[in-house]
Design a protein around this motif. Structure first.
Motif, short mmCIF file in Angstrom:
data_model
loop_
_atom_site.label_atom_id
_atom_site.label_comp_id
_atom_site.label_asym_id
_atom_site.label_seq_id
_atom_site.Cartn_x
_atom_site.Cartn_y
_atom_site.Cartn_z
N LEU A 186 40.68 109.52 15.55
CA LEU A 186 40.71 108.93 14.21
C LEU A 186 42.03 109.27 13.51
O LEU A 186 42.70 108.39 12.95
N SER B 194 44.88 107.27 14.92
CA SER B 194 44.99 105.84 14.65
C SER B 194 45.39 105.55 13.20
O SER B 194 45.59 104.39 12.83
N ASN B 195 45.53 106.58 12.37
CA ASN B 195 45.96 106.40 10.99
C ASN B 195 47.47 106.15 10.96
O ASN B 195 48.21 106.94 11.53
N PRO B 196 47.94 105.06 10.32
CA PRO B 196 49.39 104.81 10.32
C PRO B 196 50.15 105.97 9.68
O PRO B 196 49.75 106.47 8.63
N LYS B 197 51.21 106.41 10.34
CA LYS B 197 51.97 107.55 9.82
C LYS B 197 53.40 107.15 9.52
O LYS B 197 53.96 106.28 10.17
N ASP C 167 55.96 102.46 15.95
CA ASP C 167 55.19 102.57 17.18
C ASP C 167 53.92 101.76 17.08
O ASP C 167 53.47 101.40 16.00
N GLU C 168 53.34 101.53 18.24
CA GLU C 168 52.04 100.92 18.25
C GLU C 168 51.03 101.95 17.74
O GLU C 168 51.15 103.14 18.03
N LEU C 169 50.05 101.49 16.99
CA LEU C 169 49.03 102.41 16.52
C LEU C 169 48.08 102.74 17.66
O LEU C 169 47.84 101.90 18.54
N TYR C 170 47.52 103.94 17.61
CA TYR C 170 46.54 104.29 18.63
C TYR C 170 45.24 103.54 18.37
O TYR C 170 44.73 103.54 17.24
N VAL C 171 44.71 102.91 19.37
CA VAL C 171 43.44 102.18 19.23
C VAL C 171 42.36 102.92 19.98
O VAL C 171 42.51 103.21 21.16
N ILE C 172 41.27 103.26 19.28
CA ILE C 172 40.14 103.90 19.95
C ILE C 172 39.48 102.85 20.82
O ILE C 172 39.08 101.79 20.32
#
Lengths: 316, 319, 333
Positions: free
Chosen positions: C256, C259-262, C268-273
């Motif tokens: 979680l 996947s929060n935009p930083k 970068d690509e966001l992490y997708v669960i």
């Protein structure tokens, strides 16, 4: 330098206020009051502001869901102020919209196939075999399984529905997509999915986005350039770095200070800084806004950076 | 608030004008004129022409309209040819009968429909709710006159519990006996009308309650610790009654319009019955007057509804 | 600032009657909130966080919902309380703030009347104090002209003002606990910050405990003292706020946060669960349900785990065993 795809000049949307005994027009709500903006091919422009700032109205004017009161809309160097002119250049085919609420923007009585095929039938009618192929291709692009094609919107999760909305917007091979709060209603993990996906299709298809959002974290992630809107006017515009690293207008500063930070150790400092900026906003409001509470005209600060600053700060 | 009301009244001026023109044109389009009936084999056409001239029927149409409106303002709608009475007198006496009958029917309708809707909504999905839903769709679906005929046959002729016509028994004398006799004559038509008339109110209110029950402000009220009964009466019901209240303007003016079928079948001399009589005997002056009257009622009903809405719903009030 | 225990939830399980079958919505939830503590309950939609709040204040439909376990407020058991006693707790001991401030106010009642109703039900304030108390409350939540606002209807106020009114309603009788269910989700960022300030001020002044239900990690980081992360009806991790953000343990919490935009990695690509939340009927709460969604953790997904959380570090509790070995795919050697 990429080609310009859309330019707005002095765009105004005013709604009449009727009052008094005879219900005469006594004033106007200036939803949008003189906005200049341009968008390049393949770029993402972020439009930020709080509710009531006019950002959604601006988006609706661009896709033709709302009429402008005054101003010019220039699409690929053509002045398109009337609906007839827009039809002539197939503007409505080229410019599509993605909405915030994916459930209410999809007709509940239509299957996914019908929803995605509708813009194709409107703008680019083809024989049924090709149409079927195109719809399935679009489902592939947005990553929905083929077997879902005859299901109804309620049978999908929020993230899937948002992707159906994107598939519908992509159906006509648009050049520009206006995305109004496309991920505000979504959970974090789904939000990441949709945002990644929007970036991916942009790279592949060269689409431009006008990305309307109140979530500055998401805007920072998605956009190249940002325009900040307040009370129907732009108070600042520039590159992402201009806005986030070097904000000049008090309202922009205030918006940035209000972004909650996940950095717990700096919590107290963040709050103190935010309170200080809120105070500054209140104290210096009259410097940055005119007698009617409207933002001042934009002043150019650098090649890319504009802000609605008072005259003195300009000299400084 | 007063601004809203006055503005609403002003809107009625053009509405009334359009209504009067339409009714006037309707009257002009009806075949024949008041003197057509006088023509016999021995009548001199010149004599009729003189009468026409005297009555202004040869004037230009706008002159006729002005005359007609002026007379209407003075309450003069001419004579009924079949009943040989001034139309105003005819309508006046019937209106009183109609008003009392409709008022009783309306009160009974609300007394039936509101508790039905509340009890159905509070037990949504129960057998009781289903019974009431079926009842209301059946009473809505069957032609009213069938029930009227059935009831008058059963309770009037067969059982003899209620009179089968008229408004008062000829043998009644004195204030109190006359009053009781009048009420007695109204009971059967009023109850029957009420039994058949609950559907609209029932449906609106029931679905209104169900909608409001799910609203967040109801949760807020519960979270405040408000008891279930008070949540219902002060929050859910008040909001659910809004559309009923809005409709009340039409209902109350509709009281005077008369119930055509009920009055005719129950032999009750009201405006509804008068309307049927006038139509079957082509009594044009009565028909015209009644159409104008009903048009006026509809306009006033709409105005009353708007004003009621502005009073009960703060969101509609305009500063 | 954080004092003695105010709310203790023990093995709280909530089941819903769906199509004639009881299905478990939340399972075996343990949570404690102290006087003056802000506990954030974080999770995505459908995680059961709002269900938990509804059970605490007893707003669930008893015909379709079954709550077992124990929830005590200052030692008093709240589960299966008779209606009259339940009504005394609500609004007097527990105040509630909802997500949508317009929908949460009765459109036909003036603001003053709505607050007064909350006072009227309970015996904390007397009739002659009502008006002054209404004004005081509106003042407390930062409304500039309370006399005017008390006399207005909800539709005449802005979104931020309405949410202040809702908070005024919730604190009318000085409750010990405020449950705030997504209190700022419907508001603009600038207004959100102010509303959170109002809640914290109340906590500071009255030592009120706050159960803050949210999906927004930023809000959690800004205001919470401790955090409980919920997934598929269970708490998967519980820790003081700084500890949780700096050393997240459970794979779900880590995913979680990732996947929060930083700001630092904007391009970068966001992490997708991967995967989706299982349906209610498919939840086996004896397993670590999140692992079902992690393709490279399938060897542990079928493992039965203890109902109790493990205290991995002092005050830092985590569910299951996967936290010991979990790595993101790109971190693996």
């Amino acid at each position: 330098m990429a080609d310009e795809i859309l330019r707005l000049e002095g765009l105004k949307v005013h709604y009449p206020i009727r009052s008094g005994f005879w219900n005469r027009v006594t004033d106007n709500v200036k939803a949008v009051d003189g906005v200049d903006l341009n968008l390049k091919q393949g770029e993402t422009l972020g439009l930020v502001g709080e509710s009531g700032s006019g950002k959604s109205t601006l988006g609706k004017v661009i896709v033709g869901l709302e009429d402008m009161t005054e101003g010019d809309l220039i699409y690929q160097n053509e002045d398109l102020n009337s609906a007839a002119e827009r039809r002539r250049v197939k503007y409505n085919k080229d410019v599509q919209m993605i909405f915030q609420d994916s459930l209410s923007s999809l007709n509940p009585r239509k299957t996914i196939y019908e929803i995605i095929a509708e813009p194709i039938r409107n703008f680019d009618p083809m024989d049924p075999v090709d149409e079927d192929k195109r719809v399935r291709e679009l489902l592939d692009i947005v990553g929905l399984p083929q077997r879902t094609v005859f299901q109804y919107p309620f049978q999908f999760s929020g993230g899937q529905r948002q992707r159906i909305g994107i598939a519908r917007a992509l159906a006509t091979n648009p050049r520009l997509i206006v995305a109004d709060e496309p991920v505000s209603a979504l959970d974090l993990s789904v939000q990441a999915q949709v945002l990644n996906f929007m970036k991916k299709i942009q790279k592949e298809l060269g689409i431009s986005y006008l990305f309307i959002s109140h979530d500055l974290g998401v805007v920072r992630h998605m956009t190249d350039n940002i325009a900040v809107m307040h009370h129907g006017r732009l108070v600042e515009k520039g590159t992402r770095e201009d806005i986030f690293e070097n904000p000049q207008h008090i309202y922009t500063k205030r918006l940035l200070a209000a972004i909650p930070s996940v950095n717990v150790s700096e919590r107290a400092e963040n709050r103190a800084r935010r309170k200080q900026i809120e105070q500054e906003f209140d104290d210096r409001f009259n410097e940055f806004y005119d007698g009617e509470g409207m933002p001042l005209p934009l002043v150019q600060l650098s090649e890319t950076h504009y802000a609605a600053l008072p005259k003195q700060s300009e000299k400084e | 608030m007063w601004k809203v009301i006055i503005r609403r009244l002003l809107i009625m001026i053009p509405q009334l004008f359009i209504l009067s023109v339409m009714v006037f044109m309707l009257a002009k389009m009806m075949p024949g004129d008041p003197f057509g009936g006088l023509i016999g084999p021995n009548t001199d056409p010149k004599q009729i022409e003189a009468l026409r001239e005297a009555a202004g029927l040869n004037d230009p149409w706008w002159q006729q309209y002005i005359n007609w409106i002026q007379n209407a303002f003075h309450g003069d709608f001419g004579m009924s040819y079949t009943m040989k009475q001034p139309v105003t007198t005819l309508i006046g006496s019937r209106m009183v009968n109609t008003f009392w009958l409709s008022l009783l029917a309306m009160i009974l309708t609300y007394l039936l429909a509101i508790p039905m809707a509340i009890s159905a909504a509070r037990r949504e999905g129960s057998w009781w709710d289903r019974v009431l839903l079926i009842y209301n769709s059946v009473t809505f679906g069957i032609p009213a006159y069938v029930v009227y005929l059935l009831f008058i046959f059963i309770f009037g002729f067969t059982l003899g519990w209620f009179p089968t016509g008229g408004t008062v028994s000829p043998s009644a004398t004195g204030f109190f006996p006359v009053l009781m006799s009048k009420i007695y004559h109204m009971i059967l038509p009023a109850v029957t009308m009420a039994l058949l008339g609950t559907t609209a109110i029932f449906t609106y209110l029931r679905s209104g309650i169900l909608d409001e029950q799910g609203q967040d402000y109801v949760k807020t009220a519960r979270a405040k610790g408000v008891t279930e009964n008070r949540v219902f009466s002060r929050h859910i019901l008040r909001n659910a009654l809004l559309p009923i209240a809005a409709n009340f303007g039409f209902v109350i003016t509709g009281l005077l319009g008369g119930a055509i079928f009920a009055e005719t079948i129950f032999g009750y001399p009201g405006l509804g019955q008068l309307f049927i009589t006038a139509i079957t005997s082509r009594d044009y002056s009565v028909i015209t007057a009644l159409i104008l009257f009903n048009g006026l009622l509809a306009l006033f009903g709409a105005m009353l509804s708007d004003i009621i809405m502005a009073i009960v719903d703060p969101r509609i009030r305009i500063e | 600032m954080v004092g003695d225990d105010l709310l203790n939830a023990n093995k709280v399980t909530v089941s819903f009657l769906i199509d004639g079958e009881w299905q478990t919505g939340i399972y075996d939830v343990d949570l404690d909130i102290a006087h003056g503590e802000v506990l954030a309950l974080v999770g995505e939609s459908g995680s059961g966080k709002s269900t938990f709040a509804t059970s605490v204040i007893g707003l669930h439909n008893p015909n379709q919902t079954k709550v077992t376990g124990s929830i005590t407020l200052d030692g008093k058991e709240l589960i299966d309380l008779p209606d009259e006693e339940q009504n005394k707790i609500r609004g007097e001991k527990i105040g509630m703030v909802f997500q949508d401030p317009l929908a949460a106010l009765n459109p036909l009642m003036k603001i003053g009347q709505q607050i007064q109703e909350a006072l009227d039900i309970h015996d904390v304030y007397q009739k002659d104090q009502y008006y002054d108390r209404v004004i005081e409350l509106l003042n407390d939540v930062g409304i500039v002209n309370p006399q005017r606002t008390a006399n207005q209807y909800p539709h005449e106020l802005s979104g931020g003002m309405r949410q202040r009114v809702i908070i005024a309603l919730a604190i009318a009788n000085d409750p010990d606990l405020i449950i705030a269910d997504e209190p700022t989700t419907a508001l603009d960022t600038t207004i959100q910050a102010q509303i959170l300030d109002v809640l914290l001020e109340i906590r500071d002044r009255k030592d009120t405990g706050i159960l803050l239900i949210t999906h927004d990690l930023g809000v959690v980081a800004e205001v919470a003292d401790s955090v409980a992360v919920m997934y598929a009806g269970q708490i998967v991790e519980k820790a003081p706020v700084q500890e949780l953000f700096e050393n997240p343990l459970h794979p779900y919490t880590r995913s979680l946060l990732r996947s929060n935009p930083k700001a630092e990695q904007a391009d970068d690509e966001l992490y997708v669960i991967p995967g989706t939340v299982p349906a209610l009927s498919e939840m086996d709460h004896h397993k670590d349900l999140f692992l079902q969604r992690v393709p490279w953790m399938q060897d542990q997904a079928d493992e039965d785990i203890s109902d109790d959380l493990v205290e991995a570090k002092p005050q830092h509790f985590v569910r299951g065993n996967a936290w010991k070995t979990f790595e993101f795919q790109d971190e693996k050697g």
